[in-house]
Design a protein around this motif. Structure first.
Motif, mmCIF file in Angstrom:
data_model
loop_
_atom_site.group_PDB
_atom_site.id
_atom_site.type_symbol
_atom_site.label_atom_id
_atom_site.label_comp_id
_atom_site.label_asym_id
_atom_site.label_seq_id
_atom_site.Cartn_x
_atom_site.Cartn_y
_atom_site.Cartn_z
ATOM 1 N N ASP A 138 0.801 -1.234 0.000
ATOM 2 C CA ASP A 138 0.000 0.000 0.000
ATOM 3 C C ASP A 138 0.828 1.277 0.000
ATOM 4 O OD1 ASP A 138 -2.115 -1.691 0.149
ATOM 5 O OD2 ASP A 138 -2.726 -1.155 2.185
ATOM 6 N N PHE A 139 2.120 1.181 0.297
ATOM 7 C CA PHE A 139 2.911 2.395 0.511
ATOM 8 C C PHE A 139 4.260 2.247 -0.192
ATOM 9 C CE2 PHE A 139 5.362 5.553 2.895
ATOM 10 C CZ PHE A 139 4.444 6.574 3.040
ATOM 11 N N GLU A 140 4.628 3.240 -0.986
ATOM 12 C CA GLU A 140 5.881 3.169 -1.739
ATOM 13 C C GLU A 140 6.972 3.972 -1.033
ATOM 14 O OE1 GLU A 140 5.729 4.974 -5.588
ATOM 15 O OE2 GLU A 140 7.648 4.124 -6.215
ATOM 16 N N GLU A 141 8.092 3.316 -0.766
ATOM 17 C CA GLU A 141 9.222 3.987 -0.122
ATOM 18 C C GLU A 141 10.307 4.289 -1.155
ATOM 19 O OE1 GLU A 141 9.802 5.005 2.930
ATOM 20 O OE2 GLU A 141 8.319 3.991 4.193
ATOM 21 N N LEU A 142 10.836 5.508 -1.107
ATOM 22 C CA LEU A 142 12.042 5.808 -1.871
ATOM 23 C C LEU A 142 13.130 4.835 -1.411
ATOM 24 C CD1 LEU A 142 13.685 7.799 -3.715
ATOM 25 C CD2 LEU A 142 14.244 9.033 -1.612
ATOM 26 N N PRO A 143 13.887 4.212 -2.322
ATOM 27 C CA PRO A 143 14.973 3.348 -1.868
ATOM 28 C C PRO A 143 15.879 4.092 -0.890
ATOM 29 C CG PRO A 143 14.659 3.048 -4.216
ATOM 30 C CD PRO A 143 13.755 4.178 -3.796
ATOM 31 N N GLN A 144 16.049 3.532 0.282
ATOM 32 C CA GLN A 144 16.741 4.237 1.367
ATOM 33 C C GLN A 144 17.519 3.260 2.233
ATOM 34 O OE1 GLN A 144 13.200 4.742 4.524
ATOM 35 N NE2 GLN A 144 12.613 5.171 2.419
ATOM 36 N N VAL A 145 18.571 3.773 2.860
ATOM 37 C CA VAL A 145 19.338 2.983 3.831
ATOM 38 C C VAL A 145 18.775 3.293 5.201
ATOM 39 C CG1 VAL A 145 21.635 2.412 4.698
ATOM 40 C CG2 VAL A 145 21.394 3.413 2.419
ATOM 41 N N THR A 164 20.104 8.559 -1.976
ATOM 42 C CA THR A 164 19.822 9.923 -1.515
ATOM 43 C C THR A 164 19.483 9.968 -0.027
ATOM 44 O OG1 THR A 164 18.932 10.355 -3.702
ATOM 45 C CG2 THR A 164 18.439 11.985 -2.003
ATOM 46 N N ALA A 165 18.718 8.986 0.444
ATOM 47 C CA ALA A 165 18.190 9.062 1.810
ATOM 48 C C ALA A 165 18.774 7.989 2.725
ATOM 49 C CB ALA A 165 16.667 8.927 1.791
ATOM 50 N N ILE A 166 19.339 8.446 3.835
ATOM 51 C CA ILE A 166 19.684 7.548 4.943
ATOM 52 C C ILE A 166 18.716 7.905 6.067
ATOM 53 C CG2 ILE A 166 21.444 6.869 6.616
ATOM 54 C CD1 ILE A 166 23.520 8.010 4.567
ATOM 55 N N LEU A 192 19.859 -1.847 6.711
ATOM 56 C CA LEU A 192 18.617 -2.336 6.132
ATOM 57 C C LEU A 192 18.267 -1.419 4.965
ATOM 58 C CD1 LEU A 192 15.599 -3.727 8.013
ATOM 59 C CD2 LEU A 192 15.183 -2.080 6.201
ATOM 60 N N LEU A 193 18.025 -1.999 3.809
ATOM 61 C CA LEU A 193 17.578 -1.199 2.669
ATOM 62 C C LEU A 193 16.084 -1.420 2.491
ATOM 63 C CD1 LEU A 193 20.371 -1.852 -0.030
ATOM 64 C CD2 LEU A 193 20.339 -0.184 1.825
#
Ligand SMILES: [Zn+2]
Length: 320
Positions: A138-145, A164-166, A192-193
Motif C-alpha cells: 500500500d505504501f511506496e518507499e524511496l529506496p533508502q538505507v 539519496t536518503a539515509i 537495512l535497505l
C-alpha cells in the motif's frame, strides 16, 4: 554454477524445501559481506536485486568484465522465505509466522525458528551485513538505507551506498525479534535497505539499488575496478526530527501521480482525496514542508487517519 544450500527441510509430502544461497569470491570464513532479501515473501524487489547481483558477480568471477576483480567473499541469500515467494505470501505459508519476528531463532525449534537460526549463523560474522525489504503493497518507499542505533561507523558507512536518503530509525517493540537486532550484537556494520513497495517489482528502484550495492562493494574494496562518483554529494541523513508526515483527515480515494525522490516545496499539491461516490475532490493534499518526498501511499482506498505521505527536510524541523 555452484549452488549451496543454507537449510534443507523435509515436507509432509512432495519434495523437501531448501533455501539456496550464493557463495562467491575468494577468502575463507567469514564472508566480507552478507546480503539477505525476502524474509518477507511478497517483497520481490530485494529478491530480484540480489539474484541479479549474484549473476553479475559470477560474471566478474568468470572474467567477463576484465576491469573488475572480486577481492573478497560475498554471501547472497536472494530469498529467505522461499515458500512465501512461491505462494506470494509475506509470512511463512504453513504456520503464517513472520520470519523477521523469529530471530535469533533456534536449531531445535520449529521450522521458522530453524530458518532464522540458519540465516543468522551464516551471516552474523560478516564485516558488512545488508537486509533488503520493501514497504507494504500500500505504501511506496524511496529506496533508502535504514540504520538502527547506529554506530559512528554505520552513520558514515551508510553513505557508501550513494542513495539519496539515509534514515535513522527508532525501533519499535518488535525490533528485538528481528534479524537486524540479532546482527547488531556482532562486530561489523549492519544496514537495512527499504525499496519501493511489496507485491511486484519497481524496476527503476531496483536499478538504483543494484547500482548502490555495486557502489558499496567498490567503496569497501570488495569489488576492485568500479568507477565511483567522487564524494557523497546528494546523500542526506534524516532522523525522525527531519520528517513531516501527512495523515488522512477523511476517508475516500487518494489519487496521486507524485513520484518518490522528488524535492517538493511547502504547499505543493501532491495528490487529491476524492469522494468515492460522487467524485468530488474533498481534500487537496499538499506538501507540509519543503523537502524530499521519501514515501507515498499507493493504495487509493483510504480510511481516516491513514498515512498519506512523508516529506523529509534538509534541516530538522519543528513539527510535532
Ligand atoms: Zn520486509
Amino acid at each position: 554454477m555452484t549452488r549451496k544450500e543454507l537449510l534443507l527441510m523435509t515436507a509432509p509430502l512432495r519434495d523437501s524445501v531448501e533455501i539456496p544461497y550464493h557463495d562467491i569470491g575468494p577468502g575463507l570464513s567469514p564472508p566480507e559481506i552478507a546480503l539477505v532479501a525476502a524474509l518477507h515473501g511478497d517483497e520481490i524487489n530485494g529478491t530480484y536485486i540480489l539474484a541479479r547481483l549474484a549473476d553479475f558477480l559470477r560474471c566478474v568471477e568468470a572474467g567477463k568484465f576484465p576491469d573488475l576483480t572480486l577481492r573478497k567473499r560475498v554471501l547472497i541469500i536472494p530469498a529467505v522465505n522461499v515458500m512465501g515467494i512461491n505462494t506470494r505470501s509475506r509470512s511463512w505459508p504453513f504456520d503464517k509466522n513472520d520470519l523477521n519476528r523469529m530471530f535469533p531463532g533456534s536449531p531445535h525449534g520449529e521450522t521458522t525458528q530453524r530458518i532464522a537460526y540458519a540465516v543468522l549463523e551464516a551471516t552474523k560474522k560478516a564485516r558488512y551485513r545488508v537486509d533488503i525489504h520493501s514497504s507494504s503493497a500500500d505504501f511506496e518507499e524511496l529506496p533508502q538505507v535504514r540504520v538502527y542505533y547506529p554506530t559512528d561507523a554505520e552513520k558514515e558507512g551508510a553513505r557508501r551506498f550513494g542513495l539519496t536518503a539515509i534514515m535513522e530509525r527508532r525501533p519499535g517493540p518488535v525490533f528485538s525479534t528481528t534479524l537486524m537486532n540479532s546482527w547488531k550484537v556482532w562486530p561489523g556494520e549492519s544496514y537495512l535497505l527499504t525499496v519501493g513497495h511489496a507485491g511486484n517489482i519497481q524496476l527503476n528502484h531496483c536499478q538504483d539499488v543494484f547500482k548502490a550495492l555495486v557502489t558499496f562493494l567498490g567503496r569497501t574494496g570488495i569489488l576492485e575496478g568500479v568507477t565511483l562518483d567522487e564524494g557523497d554529494y546528494g546523500v542526506f541523513y534524516f532522523t525522525r526530527g527531519h520528517e513531516a508526515r501527512v495523515y488522512a483527515e477523511q476517508a475516500g480515494m487518494f489519487v496521486s501521480d507524485s513520484r518518490v525522490g522528488r524535492w517538493v516545496n511547502k504547499g505543493q499539491e501532491l495528490g487529491y482525496i476524492y469522494d468515492s461516490f460522487n467524485g468530488n475532490v474533498h481534500t487537496k493534499v499538499e506538501a507540509p514542508v519543503t523537502g524530499l518526498l521519501t514515501g507515498i501511499r499507493r493504495q487509493p482506498l483510504l480510511f481516516e487517519g491513514e498515512l498519506l505521505l512523508r516529506v523529509c527536510t534538509k534541516e530538522p524541523n519543528t513539527l510535532p
